[in-house]
Motif scaffolding. Structure first.
Motif, PDB file in Angstrom:
ATOM      1  N   UNK A 415       1.174  -1.238  -0.094  1.00 37.50           N
ATOM      2  CA  UNK A 415       0.126   0.006  -0.011  1.00 37.50           C
ATOM      3  C   UNK A 415       0.641   1.288  -0.025  1.00 37.50           C
ATOM      4  N   UNK A 416       0.513   1.864  -1.032  1.00 34.46           N
ATOM      5  CA  UNK A 416       0.808   3.734  -1.060  1.00 34.46           C
ATOM      6  C   UNK A 416      -0.158   4.558  -0.212  1.00 34.46           C
ATOM      7  N   UNK A 417      -0.362   4.760   1.105  1.00 34.63           N
ATOM      8  CA  UNK A 417      -1.135   5.850   1.080  1.00 34.63           C
ATOM      9  C   UNK A 417      -1.006   7.226   0.958  1.00 34.63           C
ATOM     10  N   UNK A 418       0.563   8.114   0.535  1.00 31.87           N
ATOM     11  CA  UNK A 418       0.832   9.420   0.334  1.00 31.87           C
ATOM     12  C   UNK A 418       0.651   9.391  -1.057  1.00 31.87           C
ATOM     13  N   UNK A 419      -0.418  10.292  -1.591  1.00 32.41           N
ATOM     14  CA  UNK A 419      -0.276  11.854  -2.582  1.00 32.41           C
ATOM     15  C   UNK A 419       1.315  11.359  -3.467  1.00 32.41           C
ATOM     16  N   UNK A 420       1.446  11.444  -4.580  1.00 26.32           N
ATOM     17  CA  UNK A 420      -0.004  11.318  -5.584  1.00 26.32           C
ATOM     18  C   UNK A 420      -0.864   9.834  -6.187  1.00 26.32           C
ATOM     19  N   UNK A 421      -0.086   9.057  -4.925  1.00 28.67           N
ATOM     20  CA  UNK A 421      -0.855   7.477  -5.446  1.00 28.67           C
ATOM     21  C   UNK A 421      -1.822   6.819  -4.798  1.00 28.67           C
ATOM     22  N   UNK A 422      -1.853   6.841  -3.304  1.00 30.73           N
ATOM     23  CA  UNK A 422      -2.774   6.478  -2.834  1.00 30.73           C
ATOM     24  C   UNK A 422      -3.628   5.316  -2.797  1.00 30.73           C
ATOM     25  N   UNK A 423      -2.999   4.028  -3.047  1.00 30.40           N
ATOM     26  CA  UNK A 423      -3.188   2.638  -4.092  1.00 30.40           C
ATOM     27  C   UNK A 423      -2.862   1.570  -3.109  1.00 30.40           C
ATOM     28  N   UNK A 424      -3.570   0.489  -3.816  1.00 26.64           N
ATOM     29  CA  UNK A 424      -3.626  -0.649  -3.478  1.00 26.64           C
ATOM     30  C   UNK A 424      -2.235  -1.018  -4.972  1.00 26.64           C
ATOM     31  N   UNK A 485      10.046   6.283  -3.438  1.00 28.99           N
ATOM     32  CA  UNK A 485       9.187   5.976  -4.518  1.00 28.99           C
ATOM     33  C   UNK A 485       9.153   4.800  -5.683  1.00 28.99           C
ATOM     34  N   UNK A 486       9.595   4.030  -5.616  1.00 33.06           N
ATOM     35  CA  UNK A 486       9.324   2.363  -6.341  1.00 33.06           C
ATOM     36  C   UNK A 486       8.898   1.389  -5.775  1.00 33.06           C
ATOM     37  N   UNK A 487       8.856   0.832  -6.396  1.00 35.78           N
ATOM     38  CA  UNK A 487       8.178  -0.063  -6.586  1.00 35.78           C
ATOM     39  C   UNK A 487       8.758  -0.958  -6.399  1.00 35.78           C
ATOM     40  N   UNK A 488       8.838  -2.928  -6.055  1.00 39.18           N
ATOM     41  CA  UNK A 488       9.903  -3.509  -5.771  1.00 39.18           C
ATOM     42  C   UNK A 488       9.241  -5.177  -6.452  1.00 39.18           C
ATOM     43  N   UNK A 489       9.488  -6.156  -6.919  1.00 40.11           N
ATOM     44  CA  UNK A 489       8.230  -6.460  -7.662  1.00 40.11           C
ATOM     45  C   UNK A 489       9.029  -8.138  -7.702  1.00 40.11           C
ATOM     46  N   UNK A 490       9.114  -9.195  -6.923  1.00 40.81           N
ATOM     47  CA  UNK A 490       9.015 -10.421  -7.160  1.00 40.81           C
ATOM     48  C   UNK A 490       8.832 -10.827  -8.046  1.00 40.81           C
ATOM     49  N   UNK A 491       9.136 -11.147  -9.005  1.00 40.20           N
ATOM     50  CA  UNK A 491       8.851 -11.488 -10.680  1.00 40.20           C
ATOM     51  C   UNK A 491       9.094 -13.369 -10.406  1.00 40.20           C
ATOM     52  N   UNK A 492       8.364 -14.034  -9.580  1.00 37.98           N
ATOM     53  CA  UNK A 492       8.849 -15.787  -9.250  1.00 37.98           C
ATOM     54  C   UNK A 492       9.532 -16.208 -10.150  1.00 37.98           C
ATOM     55  N   UNK A 493       8.883 -16.482 -11.218  1.00 40.68           N
ATOM     56  CA  UNK A 493       9.074 -17.679 -12.360  1.00 40.68           C
ATOM     57  C   UNK A 493       9.999 -17.351 -13.386  1.00 40.68           C
ATOM     58  N   UNK A 494      10.148 -15.613 -12.877  1.00 40.55           N
ATOM     59  CA  UNK A 494      11.471 -15.650 -14.020  1.00 40.55           C
ATOM     60  C   UNK A 494      13.102 -15.754 -12.729  1.00 40.55           C
ATOM     61  N   UNK A 495      12.610 -16.283 -11.252  1.00 44.21           N
ATOM     62  CA  UNK A 495      13.678 -15.917 -10.495  1.00 44.21           C
ATOM     63  C   UNK A 495      14.346 -14.360 -10.272  1.00 44.21           C
ATOM     64  N   UNK A 496      13.408 -13.858 -10.290  1.00 47.92           N
ATOM     65  CA  UNK A 496      14.327 -12.278 -10.294  1.00 47.92           C
ATOM     66  C   UNK A 496      13.385 -11.508  -9.305  1.00 47.92           C
ATOM     67  N   UNK A 497      13.888 -10.383  -8.890  1.00 41.20           N
ATOM     68  CA  UNK A 497      13.460  -9.433  -8.554  1.00 41.20           C
ATOM     69  C   UNK A 497      13.736  -7.920  -9.485  1.00 41.20           C
ATOM     70  N   UNK A 498      12.547  -7.637  -9.771  1.00 36.37           N
ATOM     71  CA  UNK A 498      12.484  -6.055 -10.414  1.00 36.37           C
ATOM     72  C   UNK A 498      11.885  -4.550 -10.221  1.00 36.37           C
ATOM     73  N   UNK A 499      11.907  -3.790 -10.729  1.00 43.12           N
ATOM     74  CA  UNK A 499      12.255  -2.518  -9.544  1.00 43.12           C
ATOM     75  C   UNK A 499      10.720  -1.827 -10.884  1.00 43.12           C
ATOM     76  N   UNK A 500       9.992  -1.716 -10.563  1.00 45.32           N
ATOM     77  CA  UNK A 500       8.916  -0.227 -11.209  1.00 45.32           C
ATOM     78  C   UNK A 500       8.990   1.025 -10.812  1.00 45.32           C
ATOM     79  N   UNK A 501       9.327   1.794 -11.290  1.00 45.51           N
ATOM     80  CA  UNK A 501       8.755   2.955 -10.911  1.00 45.51           C
ATOM     81  C   UNK A 501       7.300   3.710 -11.462  1.00 45.51           C
TER      82      UNK A 501
END
Length: 725
Positions: A415-424, A485-501
């Motif tokens: 969860x990101x409660x802060x603006x401008x995100x305010x999202x799950x 202000x970055x989202x980290x993703x467990x890209x499980x079946x690719x066996x990687x950690x990714x990052x999304x802006x």
């Protein structure tokens, strides 16, 4: 080989008699009537002139949970045997396991009953014994399992779907077959009556089978398939869902265990820490010395009070629910396979909501921890548990109206409660996407992965990019880093950690090589993971904790120094690992089922240099769909005239029935023969309308070619290959 005097071993031989029995059972009212009908059926089947017997297990197969190979006609003589044809990735097969566990608790081999799992792989990496070992361990399978990697017995019996149960009598004689899940009552009725029938005739032996459980041979491991991890922001500790040990572990940042709650065996019990039990827990969230747990296979949300050292249930009734709306008080509200939990705030800006990734119904739910309001909702009572977003249809559908959006097995939340995100942020595993759900109005939007077609759940891969140009594969976890202000993703079946802006929707690889292994390299790019399932942020955005599930570890990524370490509670030398993902250099053509039709087409005239185009026009039974995650495919061959196909694509995947694949064959300029037969083998994996059974069907098209000596530039019209399954 079959027993002497046996006749055809196809399951179809049982069909007429068993169909008549099942129609009769529909009219039976009492249990006595049902027992009598099955007993009479057994008298009929047992009185056949020759048994309908199964073949012997082929020599050289790999066995698990036994002291050695088992023979149907030696070791299992005098037993009622249930053969479970399964593959470990099949959700229907997983749903069947509790039925088999219940049967095994009712009758043992001493009573004359034995279950044998016949693992018949769908795709190559499932043939690897180490991978099957991990599945046997993960799902607590304690009966013998044979790795029938080439599906020999499957083909001999003409089994057509996962799962299929075949019940044998004490001579290896087939008595019943059950296809798909949801037959618990029939399974118990058929096996119990068969035991009584053959005991009455003195044919049941109480001889023990040499069972040697695989799990008993393993060295101890502090963690076993940890699914999720979270940081306690108020103290120096972590909470780990030690899923394989069916427990929750609270550890200090130095790895020292402070609390171990539940385990080592699965169960469903509230109470003190020493008596409470869980069943494959996944998501965890902690605040004010209280932990909330997604108790996945119990279909519950549990609450752990660290001060009182008590565990209680706050949502779910302990069995899988089908309700897609909710609205009842938590303990009265059935739920389905909750996979992750995270705290949220209501419109009153209090931390009074627990968001739930409800994987079983493909939705996002909310549990009110206090009285409050959800966006566009009236005031709700404390304890209310209800849907927030998702129609319940398995889709990759984004929509401004949350109830019209569609998810596909959401498995991770942040969860990101802060603006401008305010999202799950949602890791939507089966659509291989990351999505957002607005905390203001519930609107569901795309962030990364997948594609725009909401019905396409096969748009997966391993590609860095922006939005839909990026590709993920079955992501299971997300973690929002508020400081960066970055989202980290467990890209499980690719066996990687990714990052999304989220500003640019750019998704890129942060760590991992793509290999399923356990290497702690000098940098992120040289380190490896094995199906990481959970993530969390610590130390004010500096550290990223990773539940490296199949390596049985918690890894610690320092986002500033770009180094990785292992939390010392995990001893890597004791880890139990899945085998490496095996990539065939060349796709291996499976064996067509015996029942596959051979469609002989009219001869076609072609000339050297011409390209023939074949278009597959296939039609599934009404309501059926291709099985997700399994590659339906085609193969092009020319037996005896292999020169015809040299240097050309000889196989391909069938990803959609609506978009039929085109198959090209260029006739070489130098032809070694003027007559040839091109064969196109088609293998389709699809699920029935209610997803209760998975089918494997095949068809063979034989296309004779008459090759002229004169070259023609014009290409003939495409040749349509039609078949209705």
């Amino acid at each position: 080989m079959a027993a002497p005097g046996a006749r055809s071993c196809s399951l179809s031989g049982l069909l007429p008699a068993q169909t008549s029995l099942e129609y009769a059972l529909l009219d039976a009212v009492t249990q006595q009537e049902k027992d009598s009908l099955v007993y009479q059926y057994l008298q009929k089947v047992d009185g056949w002139e020759r048994d309908l017997s199964v073949p012997e297990f082929p020599e050289g197969l790999e066995w698990l949970n036994t002291e050695g190979p088992i023979s149907i006609y030696k070791d299992l003589r005098g037993k009622v045997v249930v053969l479970d044809f399964f593959t470990y990735c099949c959700i229907n097969c997983i749903h069947l396991l509790p039925d088999l566990h219940s049967l095994e608790h009712t009758y043992s081999d001493k009573d004359g009953l034995l279950v044998v799992g016949v693992h018949s792989a769908k795709f190559p990496n499932e043939k690897v014994l180490d991978n099957i070992k991990s599945a046997v361990l993960r799902y607590n399978i304690t009966h013998p399992v044979v790795n029938d990697a080439d599906a020999t017995l499957w083909q001999e019996l003409e089994v057509s779907c996962w799962p299929t149960l075949v019940i044998l009598g004490p001579r290896g004689n087939m008595l019943f077959s059950l296809m798909g899940e949801g037959h618990k009552d029939k399974l118990l009725l058929y096996t119990s009556t068969a035991l009584k029938y053959y005991k009455d005739r003195g044919q049941i032996r109480d001889a023990r089978i040499g069972i040697k459980l695989y799990k008993d041979s393993l060295p101890p491991s502090p963690l076993l398939f940890p699914g999720k991890v979270t940081v306690d922001d108020e103290s120096d500790r972590l909470v780990i869902a030690d899923s394989g040990h069916h427990r929750i572990v609270v550890v200090g940042k130095n790895g020292q265990i402070q609390y171990s709650i539940g385990g080592p065996n699965p169960g469903r019990k509230d109470g003190t820490f020493s008596e409470s039990t869980f069943n494959s827990p996944q998501g965890v969230a902690i605040k004010n010395n209280t932990i909330y747990v997604a108790d996945t296979e119990n279909h519950l949300i549990r609450k752990i009070d660290l001060d009182a050292e008590l565990v209680s249930t706050v949502a779910g009734i302990g069995i899988q629910g089908t309700d897609r709306d909710g609205g009842a008080t938590g303990e009265e509200q059935p739920i389905s396979s909750p996979w992750d939990v995270v705290f949220g705030t209501s419109e009153a800006h209090r931390s009074d909501i627990l968001w739930i990734a409800m994987a079983g119904t493909h939705q996002i739910w909310a549990l009110l921890l206090d009285c409050g309001k959800l966006p566009k909702k009236n005031e709700l009572k404390k304890g209310t548990c209800l849907r927030f977003a998702g129609s319940g249809n398995e889709e990759n559908r984004n929509n401004a109206y949350p109830h019209k959006a569609g998810f596909a097995q959401p498995s991770g939340l942040s969860v990101a409660t802060e603006e401008p995100w305010a999202c799950l942020f949602v890791a939507d595993s089966e659509s291989s996407t990351v999505r957002t759900v607005s905390l203001k109005d519930g609107a569901v939007k795309h962030l990364a992965g997948g594609e725009r077609d909401p019905m396409n759940l096969f748009a997966f891969g391993d590609v860095d990019g922006v939005g839909v140009t990026a590709k993920l594969q079955h992501p299971l976890g997300v973690a929002w880093n508020r400081k960066r202000s970055l989202l980290y993703v467990a890209d499980s079946y690719n066996h990687k950690i990714k990052v999304v802006d989220p500003k640019t929707k750019h998704c890129s690889t942060l760590a991992g090589t793509g290999d399923a292994s356990n290497v702690i390299g000098p940098s992120f790019s040289e380190s490896t993971f094995n199906e990481p399932g959970g993530l969390c942020i610590g130390e004010n955005g500096r550290l990223l904790y990773v539940a490296d599930t199949n390596n049985h570890q918690i890894k610690v990524m320092d986002l500033e120094t770009k180094t990785i370490s292992v939390l010392p509670v995990v001893r890597s030398e004791n880890a139990v690992v899945d085998g490496p993902f095996v990539l065939d250099k060349q796709k291996t053509r499976p064996k067509l089922p015996k029942s596959a039709p051979n469609i002989c087409l009219s001869p076609v005239t072609a000339s050297p240099g011409q390209t023939l185009q074949f278009t597959l026009r296939l039609e599934l039974p009404s309501g059926s769909k291709l099985t997700e995650g399994v590659s339906s495919c085609w193969f092009l061959t020319a037996e005896g005239n292999e020169w015809l196909c040299e240097g050309q694509p000889s196989s391909g995947d069938i990803e959609s029935i609506c978009s039929p694949p085109a198959i090209s064959l260029r006739v070489p300029g130098d032809c070694l023969s003027l007559e040839a037969v091109v064969s196109i083998s088609v293998f389709l994996y699809y699920c029935s309308a209610d997803s209760s059974a998975c089918m494997m069907k095949g068809v063979l098209f034989s296309q004779p070619l008459q090759i002229t000596e004169t070259q023609h530039k014009a290409c003939p019209a495409p040749l349509e290959l039609r078949y209705v399954f």
